[in-house]
Design an enzyme around this catalytic site. Sequence first.
Site, PDB file in Angstrom:
ATOM      1  CG  LEU A   1       3.399  -3.463  -9.568  1.00 42.13           C
ATOM      2  CD1 LEU A   1       3.397  -4.703 -10.544  1.00 42.13           C
ATOM      3  CD2 LEU A   1       3.701  -2.320 -10.516  1.00 42.13           C
ATOM      4  CE1 TYR A   2       5.792  -0.516  -7.115  1.00 44.87           C
ATOM      5  CE2 TYR A   2       4.450   0.891  -5.721  1.00 44.87           C
ATOM      6  CZ  TYR A   2       5.063   0.757  -6.946  1.00 44.87           C
ATOM      7  OH  TYR A   2       5.316   1.723  -7.609  1.00 44.87           O
ATOM      8  NE  ARG A   3       1.985  -4.755   0.843  1.00 43.96           N
ATOM      9  CZ  ARG A   3       2.817  -4.245   1.741  1.00 43.96           C
ATOM     10  NH1 ARG A   3       4.105  -4.214   1.734  1.00 43.96           N
ATOM     11  NH2 ARG A   3       2.412  -3.432   2.906  1.00 43.96           N
TER      12      ARG A   3
ATOM     13  CG  PHE B   1       8.409  -3.970  -3.399  1.00 46.05           C
ATOM     14  CD1 PHE B   1       9.260  -2.917  -3.562  1.00 46.05           C
ATOM     15  CD2 PHE B   1       7.987  -4.585  -4.703  1.00 46.05           C
ATOM     16  CE1 PHE B   1      10.196  -2.876  -4.484  1.00 46.05           C
ATOM     17  CE2 PHE B   1       8.867  -4.351  -5.987  1.00 46.05           C
ATOM     18  CZ  PHE B   1      10.062  -3.529  -5.719  1.00 46.05           C
TER      19      PHE B   1
END
Length: 214
Positions: free
Chosen positions: A170-172, A176
């Site tokens: 999710l973060y990538r 992020f």
Amino acid sequence: MSPVGINTTPLLVELSAQELRRRMAEALAIYVEAMDYPKGTEFHRAPMWTEHTHRPGWRAVAAVLPDDADDPGSGEGTMVGIAYGYRGAPHQWWHQQVREGMHRSGADERRIHEVLGDYFELTELHVARAAQGHRTGEALLRRLLEDRQESHVLLSTPEVDDEDNRAWRLYRRLGFTDVVRHFTFTGDSRPFAVLGRLLPLAAEGTENAHSPSR
């Protein structure tokens, strides 16, 4: 207890500080499960989460599955996800820990000020295992970051091999990038990564990977 066999996309609801305190047991049960902490951790975390509600810029969003008898707009029902955060500041423990981690990694004062001068701390973002698979984590994160006035957002997440779990993906996907890697926070023996990106988030499907690490 987490619901089993969820086939419905949860609803997102804003939580006031009073509402989070009222539903603290539900929220902390999700947190303890997601972080693989031993049972009993929730008793130590509850006072900290309560204190966080008084910090400037605090905001919380929950994902809930309304019970059959509930008004879908009421926000009641079974909580299956929780996210909250607030405006970062130099006197806060997490800020001081990240500053130390950046120093250790070789960042100079200009770089540290660039990252820690104006940010929203995404303190917690967790979805019950039984409720995963509906992009609920992304929905919570996007709602939490709507209309923030800070220039960027920072978070910490446990390191995992090959960044192979839902949180890392999710973060990538949302752009992020690394601020500090393999950092051990005081009081937790596991290594964590600190990640960040500029705000605002682009509309879903048009995300651009801008970050304070670039």
